[in-house]
Write a protein that holds these residues in place. Structure first.
Motif, mmCIF file in Angstrom:
data_model
loop_
_atom_site.group_PDB
_atom_site.id
_atom_site.type_symbol
_atom_site.label_atom_id
_atom_site.label_comp_id
_atom_site.label_asym_id
_atom_site.label_seq_id
_atom_site.Cartn_x
_atom_site.Cartn_y
_atom_site.Cartn_z
ATOM 1 N N GLY A 1 -50.050 -4.839 54.778
ATOM 2 C CA GLY A 1 -49.976 -5.065 53.334
ATOM 3 C C GLY A 1 -50.854 -6.182 52.854
ATOM 4 N N LYS A 2 -51.815 -6.574 53.672
ATOM 5 C CA LYS A 2 -52.702 -7.674 53.280
ATOM 6 C C LYS A 2 -54.155 -7.245 53.060
ATOM 7 N N SER A 3 -54.467 -6.013 53.312
ATOM 8 C CA SER A 3 -55.871 -5.592 53.243
ATOM 9 C C SER A 3 -56.411 -5.705 51.813
ATOM 10 N N LYS A 4 -57.678 -6.039 51.708
ATOM 11 C CA LYS A 4 -58.307 -6.279 50.409
ATOM 12 C C LYS A 4 -58.315 -5.031 49.536
ATOM 13 N N GLU A 5 -58.347 -3.864 50.198
ATOM 14 C CA GLU A 5 -58.409 -2.617 49.429
ATOM 15 C C GLU A 5 -57.143 -2.416 48.581
ATOM 16 N N LEU A 6 -56.044 -3.031 49.023
ATOM 17 C CA LEU A 6 -54.779 -2.845 48.315
ATOM 18 C C LEU A 6 -54.672 -3.679 47.048
ATOM 19 N N LEU A 7 -55.338 -4.809 46.998
ATOM 20 C CA LEU A 7 -55.167 -5.757 45.893
ATOM 21 C C LEU A 7 -55.428 -5.144 44.518
ATOM 22 N N PRO A 8 -56.540 -4.388 44.331
ATOM 23 C CA PRO A 8 -56.760 -3.778 43.002
ATOM 24 C C PRO A 8 -55.652 -2.802 42.611
ATOM 25 N N ILE A 9 -55.135 -2.082 43.589
ATOM 26 C CA ILE A 9 -54.063 -1.110 43.311
ATOM 27 C C ILE A 9 -52.800 -1.836 42.889
ATOM 28 N N ILE A 10 -52.451 -2.889 43.614
ATOM 29 C CA ILE A 10 -51.247 -3.659 43.306
ATOM 30 C C ILE A 10 -51.346 -4.265 41.910
ATOM 31 N N ARG A 11 -52.485 -4.852 41.604
ATOM 32 C CA ARG A 11 -52.680 -5.478 40.291
ATOM 33 C C ARG A 11 -52.611 -4.439 39.167
ATOM 34 N N PHE A 12 -53.261 -3.302 39.400
ATOM 35 C CA PHE A 12 -53.254 -2.241 38.387
ATOM 36 C C PHE A 12 -51.827 -1.770 38.123
ATOM 37 N N ALA A 13 -51.057 -1.553 39.201
ATOM 38 C CA ALA A 13 -49.676 -1.087 39.057
ATOM 39 C C ALA A 13 -48.819 -2.117 38.327
ATOM 40 N N ASN A 14 -48.951 -3.386 38.704
ATOM 41 C CA ASN A 14 -48.160 -4.438 38.063
ATOM 42 C C ASN A 14 -48.532 -4.609 36.590
ATOM 43 N N ARG A 15 -49.819 -4.532 36.310
ATOM 44 C CA ARG A 15 -50.295 -4.740 34.947
ATOM 45 C C ARG A 15 -49.853 -3.627 34.013
ATOM 46 N N ASN A 16 -49.784 -2.413 34.530
ATOM 47 C CA ASN A 16 -49.418 -1.255 33.708
ATOM 48 C C ASN A 16 -47.969 -0.827 33.886
ATOM 49 N N LYS A 17 -47.190 -1.698 34.491
ATOM 50 C CA LYS A 17 -45.748 -1.455 34.684
ATOM 51 C C LYS A 17 -45.484 -0.133 35.406
ATOM 52 N N ILE A 18 -46.312 0.146 36.410
ATOM 53 C CA ILE A 18 -46.107 1.321 37.263
ATOM 54 C C ILE A 18 -45.254 0.887 38.456
ATOM 55 N N LYS A 19 -44.134 1.548 38.636
ATOM 56 C CA LYS A 19 -43.228 1.141 39.719
ATOM 57 C C LYS A 19 -43.901 1.359 41.070
ATOM 58 N N LEU A 20 -43.871 0.328 41.871
ATOM 59 C CA LEU A 20 -44.549 0.352 43.166
ATOM 60 C C LEU A 20 -43.538 0.180 44.288
ATOM 61 N N ILE A 21 -43.592 1.083 45.251
ATOM 62 C CA ILE A 21 -42.725 0.999 46.433
ATOM 63 C C ILE A 21 -43.580 0.557 47.606
ATOM 64 N N GLY A 22 -43.219 -0.553 48.198
ATOM 65 C CA GLY A 22 -43.991 -1.080 49.315
ATOM 66 C C GLY A 22 -43.243 -0.969 50.624
ATOM 67 N N ILE A 23 -43.887 -0.379 51.615
ATOM 68 C CA ILE A 23 -43.317 -0.278 52.962
ATOM 69 C C ILE A 23 -44.174 -1.142 53.877
ATOM 70 N N VAL A 24 -43.635 -2.261 54.293
ATOM 71 C CA VAL A 24 -44.415 -3.235 55.061
ATOM 72 C C VAL A 24 -43.565 -3.819 56.186
ATOM 73 N N SER A 25 -44.215 -4.583 57.041
ATOM 74 C CA SER A 25 -43.490 -5.290 58.101
ATOM 75 C C SER A 25 -43.683 -6.807 58.002
ATOM 76 N N LYS A 26 -44.382 -7.238 56.946
ATOM 77 C CA LYS A 26 -44.619 -8.675 56.758
ATOM 78 C C LYS A 26 -44.198 -9.090 55.345
ATOM 79 N N LYS A 27 -43.249 -10.033 55.281
ATOM 80 C CA LYS A 27 -42.727 -10.478 53.993
ATOM 81 C C LYS A 27 -43.755 -11.271 53.186
ATOM 82 N N ASN A 28 -44.663 -11.903 53.876
ATOM 83 C CA ASN A 28 -45.632 -12.729 53.166
ATOM 84 C C ASN A 28 -46.862 -11.953 52.730
#
Length: 224
Positions: A1-28
């Motif tokens: 969940g730290k790869s750079k490719e994910l950052l634009p997607i995460i920001r876009f989802a948060n900015r447009n109030k799109i619900k995002l489900i994250g499946i990860v193994s690292k809390k940070n």
């Protein structure tokens, strides 16, 4: 969940109030922090030398399967729903019902009245080429059938079929199946009873024939 490719997607989802489900193994991780619903998998040691994802991808696959089945149960997504979206797949073929393969064109179904003479009935069974006649009474209900087998047995007795009444050679209580039955089950019935056709009904009125399920229809649909 730290790869750079994910950052634009995460920001876009948060900015447009799109619900995002994250499946990860690292809390940070950025994905964990930016997700509305956070699913945390335990960290596992990768098989081999730990060079490539192995154990972690297996854990993720298991979770994905569990989520998919849970969603199916929650939405009551069953066999018929699956068949709608995957009609041509191997599982879709297995889920085909009698209704999907049966002959339902009334003009092609060899219906005859129970009082018809055998001479006329022979012409109909020859023209329709299904090897069966569906005998109905004045109420339009199926009372019996006449098959190629019935005709052969009558001939073996050296009987003049043209002079016989239908009632002399008919098969009483023909086997009928509901249109909702799986076609594979209908084929099993045909094989066990050594017959090639089944009368089809819907609802609860078994002697109200709405179609014929012929073994050729089933085999043509690649059902085994």
């Amino acid at each position: 969940g730290k790869s750079k490719e994910l950052l634009p997607i995460i920001r876009f989802a948060n900015r447009n109030k799109i619900k995002l489900i994250g499946i990860v193994s690292k809390k940070n991780s950025s994905l964990y922090k930016g997700s509305d619903i956070q699913i945390l998998l335990p960290e596992v040691k990768e098989a081999g030398y730990g060079i490539v994802p192995t154990s972690s991808t297996t854990a993720q696959l298991c979770l994905g399967d569990a989520l998919a089945i849970s969603a199916m149960k929650q939405k009551k997504f069953g066999n018929s729903d699956f068949k709608k979206f995957h009609p041509s797949g191997s599982l879709g073929t297995k889920l085909k019902t009698v209704e999907d393969v049966m002959l339902k064109d009334i003009k092609k179904i060899p219906f005859i009245n129970e009082n018809l003479k055998m001479k006329s009935a022979l012409k109909i069974i020859s023209d329709k080429k299904l090897g069966i006649l569906i005998i109905r009474n004045h109420k339009g209900l199926t009372v019996c059938v006449v098959t190629d087998g019935d005709l052969k047995r009558a001939l073996q007795k050296n009987q003049d079929i043209n002079k016989l009444s239908i009632k002399k050679i008919m098969t009483k209580n023909p086997i009928s199946v509901n249109e909702d039955m799986l076609a594979a089950k209908a084929l099993e019935i045909m094989n066990s009873k050594k017959i090639t056709s089944l009368c089809v009904y819907n609802g609860k009125i078994k002697n109200k024939t709405i179609g014929i399920c012929h073994i050729h229809n089933i085999l043509s649909a690649n059902i085994q």
